[in-house]
Scaffold this motif. Sequence first.
Motif, mmCIF file in Angstrom:
data_model
loop_
_atom_site.group_PDB
_atom_site.id
_atom_site.type_symbol
_atom_site.label_atom_id
_atom_site.label_comp_id
_atom_site.label_asym_id
_atom_site.label_seq_id
_atom_site.Cartn_x
_atom_site.Cartn_y
_atom_site.Cartn_z
ATOM 1 N N TRP A 152 0.827 -1.203 0.000
ATOM 2 C CA TRP A 152 0.000 0.000 0.000
ATOM 3 C C TRP A 152 0.862 1.254 0.000
ATOM 4 C CZ3 TRP A 152 -2.719 -4.318 0.946
ATOM 5 C CH2 TRP A 152 -4.045 -4.328 0.535
ATOM 6 N N GLY A 153 2.108 1.108 -0.282
ATOM 7 C CA GLY A 153 2.957 2.254 -0.560
ATOM 8 C C GLY A 153 3.596 2.904 0.642
ATOM 9 N N PRO A 154 4.610 3.699 0.400
ATOM 10 C CA PRO A 154 5.259 4.443 1.481
ATOM 11 C C PRO A 154 4.291 5.450 2.098
ATOM 12 C CG PRO A 154 6.044 5.188 -0.668
ATOM 13 C CD PRO A 154 5.215 3.977 -0.916
ATOM 14 N N SER A 155 4.497 5.736 3.372
ATOM 15 C CA SER A 155 3.588 6.630 4.085
ATOM 16 C C SER A 155 3.745 8.068 3.601
ATOM 17 C CB SER A 155 3.854 6.559 5.587
ATOM 18 O OG SER A 155 5.201 6.897 5.871
ATOM 19 N N VAL A 156 2.757 8.879 3.908
ATOM 20 C CA VAL A 156 2.768 10.317 3.604
ATOM 21 C C VAL A 156 2.776 11.059 4.934
ATOM 22 C CG1 VAL A 156 1.568 12.227 2.477
ATOM 23 C CG2 VAL A 156 1.458 9.928 1.482
ATOM 24 N N ASP A 157 3.835 11.833 5.180
ATOM 25 C CA ASP A 157 3.974 12.536 6.468
ATOM 26 C C ASP A 157 3.811 11.573 7.641
ATOM 27 O OD1 ASP A 157 4.407 14.915 5.156
ATOM 28 O OD2 ASP A 157 2.316 15.547 5.274
ATOM 29 N N ASN A 158 4.470 10.409 7.538
ATOM 30 C CA ASN A 158 4.441 9.380 8.578
ATOM 31 C C ASN A 158 3.047 8.804 8.829
ATOM 32 O OD1 ASN A 158 7.244 9.470 9.187
ATOM 33 N ND2 ASN A 158 6.888 11.374 10.314
ATOM 34 N N SER A 159 2.157 9.001 7.871
ATOM 35 C CA SER A 159 0.818 8.426 7.966
ATOM 36 C C SER A 159 0.642 7.425 6.831
ATOM 37 C CB SER A 159 -0.246 9.522 7.862
ATOM 38 O OG SER A 159 -1.542 8.969 7.879
ATOM 39 N N PRO A 160 0.303 6.174 7.147
ATOM 40 C CA PRO A 160 0.212 5.158 6.096
ATOM 41 C C PRO A 160 -0.929 5.433 5.132
ATOM 42 C CG PRO A 160 -0.678 4.329 8.148
ATOM 43 C CD PRO A 160 -0.050 5.653 8.467
ATOM 44 N N VAL A 161 -0.831 4.832 3.946
ATOM 45 C CA VAL A 161 -1.878 4.967 2.938
ATOM 46 C C VAL A 161 -2.736 3.708 2.935
ATOM 47 C CG1 VAL A 161 -0.539 6.556 1.541
ATOM 48 C CG2 VAL A 161 -0.355 4.094 1.139
ATOM 49 N N GLY A 162 -3.736 3.696 2.031
ATOM 50 C CA GLY A 162 -4.694 2.604 1.983
ATOM 51 C C GLY A 162 -6.084 3.057 2.356
ATOM 52 N N TYR A 163 -6.280 4.402 2.374
ATOM 53 C CA TYR A 163 -7.538 4.980 2.836
ATOM 54 C C TYR A 163 -8.326 5.637 1.705
ATOM 55 C CZ TYR A 163 -5.482 4.379 7.484
ATOM 56 O OH TYR A 163 -4.906 3.849 8.619
ATOM 57 N N ALA A 164 -8.024 5.282 0.463
ATOM 58 C CA ALA A 164 -8.812 5.812 -0.646
ATOM 59 C C ALA A 164 -10.266 5.362 -0.516
ATOM 60 C CB ALA A 164 -8.230 5.347 -1.976
ATOM 61 N N LYS A 165 -11.158 6.093 -1.162
ATOM 62 C CA LYS A 165 -12.586 5.797 -1.045
ATOM 63 C C LYS A 165 -12.886 4.347 -1.406
ATOM 64 C CE LYS A 165 -17.133 7.362 -2.678
ATOM 65 N NZ LYS A 165 -17.860 8.333 -3.548
ATOM 66 N N SER A 166 -12.274 3.870 -2.486
ATOM 67 C CA SER A 166 -12.515 2.483 -2.912
ATOM 68 C C SER A 166 -12.015 1.487 -1.874
ATOM 69 C CB SER A 166 -11.830 2.220 -4.256
ATOM 70 O OG SER A 166 -12.408 2.995 -5.278
ATOM 71 N N ASP A 167 -10.862 1.796 -1.251
ATOM 72 C CA ASP A 167 -10.323 0.915 -0.214
ATOM 73 C C ASP A 167 -11.295 0.795 0.958
ATOM 74 O OD1 ASP A 167 -8.046 0.854 -1.802
ATOM 75 O OD2 ASP A 167 -7.012 2.396 -0.634
#
Length: 472
Positions: A152-167
């Motif tokens: 789910w990719g490298p984090s953004v500003d130390n916050s993980p990703v995977g929170y897209a609407k579809s997810d």
Amino acid sequence: MIWSAHVPYLGPNGEPHDFKYFMSIKELGFNTVFLTVSWGAVEYGPNEYDFHVLDQYMNYTKALGLKVILVFFYSVQAAGGDFNATPPWLLNNGEPEVNILGQSQNPPALAWWNETDRQYYFNFIKTVVSRYVNYSNFLGVLVNYGWLDDDWGPSVDNSPVGYAKSDVIVFRNWLMHIYHDNITLLNDQWGTNYSSFNQIMPSLPFTGNWRYFQEFRVWGINETYSQLFSMIRSIIGPNKMILLYWGGAIDDVYALQLPEIYFQLAKVYNVTIVLDDADHTAFAVFFSQLAKAYNVHLMMEWTPVPSAGSYYGKYLSHLILGYPWLVGSDYYVFIRSLSWFYPTAQLNTMASEIYELINGTYPSSKVALLYMTMLGDTYDDWRYLVSELSLIPKGLFNVNNEYAYYPFNIITVNELALGLVNLSDYKYIILMVPEKLIPSSVRSIINQWISKGGVLIPFNSNWLRNGLGGVL
């Protein structure tokens, strides 16, 4: 044996490689090329393809007797700076992957669970592989999804990703399936008071429903790769290769860098795991023993740098010291410039001779390191589970700042739980995680082994810090 060089889709000047380029690879001693298929350059518009460059490459390599493995990377970063890795027409219109605040990755990647974007990728692979599967020099496919081992990719500003609407939508649907569409059951287990599944949002790491969100993502990896591997197997048949790239890390608490998930998938679909970087001997030993336990083929990748010959010395040392554990592994070199590879043909010859010398042997040992690759409930638990820094205690292998091994094996808690390991083979087990993290069912297996004379060496023992090798 496969001795392969990795070829980018275009040269450094943005032009296609010529016949002389592939001839140079042949002359360096390689017999196979990993050929990156640049998605945006090949599918320049929705279902609009340009195959003339790939056709040339397949014909060049066929004429030279080089086998070809087609490489599919699904992100800009994964393709090493190829800004056509994900086609602009899709990246500019698709759904971006984001963190819980809605911030996108940079460079951007598509949302894991957007079905439209996903189907474009699957159709692209199906179209390309179907075109070349009957070429006599087609050997197989390396395929990935998302951001390689950081799925789910490298984090953004130390916050993980995977929170897209579809997810989030698919997460809720997964929960509805798990709890039989009964929100009361979920509330009873979670201690919450949701009135519907549509109110649920995945939590930040190690808070709220994070554990369930991670379990959902493990399910997602199995679901996605099962679809990919099944589709490709249906095209290429049982004898051609499918390969999965592992980027050489297991220490990101926000991504699912849990190798046993992928080894279990590889076992089902006859997939080869490619480990980068093969000159990290301790890491290679760990993966080779996972491969042995799961009966999965392992390919080692070496990524040299344009420096003095010392790096080649490290490569040879790795071969000599690691090969007793790595018998049966193939090698490939991630290639950025042919000028870096002065002695490649000689290196391949030496490695082949080492392989022939010891092929079929495997070190027997009465010592096992017990490692754990399962999900952790807290940050500290997770750190113990995935930290590669403590993968092998320095007291076991650090001799004059070079790798040297006492005979030992690495086993995992999952392997014990699945019955893949016979503890009677070992006299000593060294715990690489605190005993409290080991599930009670596995602790019971270990206790039975202790009752028959096995010696358990506790986590963080003085023996480890002071050099267990000398004690043994």
